[in-house]
Design an enzyme around this catalytic site. Structure first.
Site, mmCIF file in Angstrom:
data_model
loop_
_atom_site.group_PDB
_atom_site.id
_atom_site.type_symbol
_atom_site.label_atom_id
_atom_site.label_comp_id
_atom_site.label_asym_id
_atom_site.label_seq_id
_atom_site.Cartn_x
_atom_site.Cartn_y
_atom_site.Cartn_z
ATOM 1 N N LYS A 1 30.560 38.422 37.651
ATOM 2 C CA LYS A 1 31.802 38.261 36.570
ATOM 3 C C LYS A 1 31.835 36.704 36.977
ATOM 4 O O LYS A 1 31.911 36.247 35.507
ATOM 5 C CB LYS A 1 32.763 38.877 37.513
ATOM 6 C CG LYS A 1 34.318 38.577 36.644
ATOM 7 C CD LYS A 1 35.475 38.942 37.428
ATOM 8 C CE LYS A 1 35.822 37.840 37.960
ATOM 9 N NZ LYS A 1 37.276 37.943 38.790
ATOM 10 N N ASP B 1 36.785 41.939 34.669
ATOM 11 C CA ASP B 1 37.665 41.942 35.705
ATOM 12 C C ASP B 1 38.534 43.282 35.751
ATOM 13 O O ASP B 1 38.133 44.013 34.982
ATOM 14 C CB ASP B 1 38.517 40.811 35.928
ATOM 15 C CG ASP B 1 39.517 40.650 34.786
ATOM 16 O OD1 ASP B 1 39.508 41.446 33.980
ATOM 17 O OD2 ASP B 1 40.534 39.798 34.798
#
Length: 217
Positions: free
Chosen positions: A121, A139
């Protein structure tokens, strides 16, 4: 409505409502964004922004951070979640970047994920925001909003969500879609008590449709 039709609706809606979205983390260069994103894991952007000014004043670049002790780093980030592990990772990260990459941040996800403190991420955030690559960071907000809207069967992991969103949104829009979905999830499509009455995406949202059906029954 197909997944691509929903994607088109989202692009048109947010292009009008929020044409120039950006991260809420404060930064001036690739070093500052790297540190801020690492610190933001399991922590609010607001808290990170309160912490980083003093941090960047003492450690303005990877070179100075590489020379710092873990304790020095810890003292400046102790109000952040998981300060011990983050202090350790930041120091190691800086050392590697200085020694291996001549003080410059690598520009590919594949290289970035090999660095301490950087997962997929974070690597997607850095390559998307700094280098405008069509990578989709996922997220909790992006994961939640994506599954609530429904682009097909619910995804079970962030990587599944990432692959699906990259497939249905045009590459030129991925950078903006990332920010749009995060901000929408943070302020409108909240985990608890989503503000459906204030949402402009209800017409394409599976979650909202099911919610209405439950109320009718």
């Amino acid at each position: 409505m197909t997944a691509k039709e929903k994607a088109k609706f989202i692009i048109e809606y947010f292009s009008a409502k929020m044409p120039h979205p950006k991260t809420e983390l404060n930064y001036r260069n690739e070093y500052e964004l790297t540190v801020a994103v690492i610190l933001s894991a399991q922590c609010t952007d607001k808290r990170v922004n309160q912490t980083t000014p003093a941090f960047f004043q003492k450690f303005p670049d990877f070179a100075s951070l590489a020379k710092a002790s873990e304790q020095e780093i810890f003292e400046l980030i102790k109000s952040i979640s998981y300060p011990n592990s983050k202090a350790k990772n930041l120091k190691k990260l800086a050392e590697i970047i200085v020694d291996k990459y001549n003080g410059k941040l690598p520009q590919t996800v594949e290289e970035l994920v090999k660095l301490p403190g950087i997962g997929r991420k974070t690597a997607n955030v850095l390559t998307s925001v700094l280098f405008h690559q069509p990578n989709m960071p996922v997220d909790t907000h992006v994961f939640r909003v994506s599954n609530r809207i429904g682009f097909g069967k619910p995804t079970k992991t962030p990587v599944e969500t990432e692959k699906r969103l990259v497939k249905i949104f045009p590459p030129d829009y991925i950078h903006n879609v990332h920010h749009w979905l995060i901000l929408h999830g943070r302020y409108v499509c909240k985990a608890r008590n989503p503000l459906c009455s204030e949402c402009g995406l209800t017409v394409i949202c599976n979650y909202y449709r099911k919610k209405k059906q439950i109320k009718k029954n």
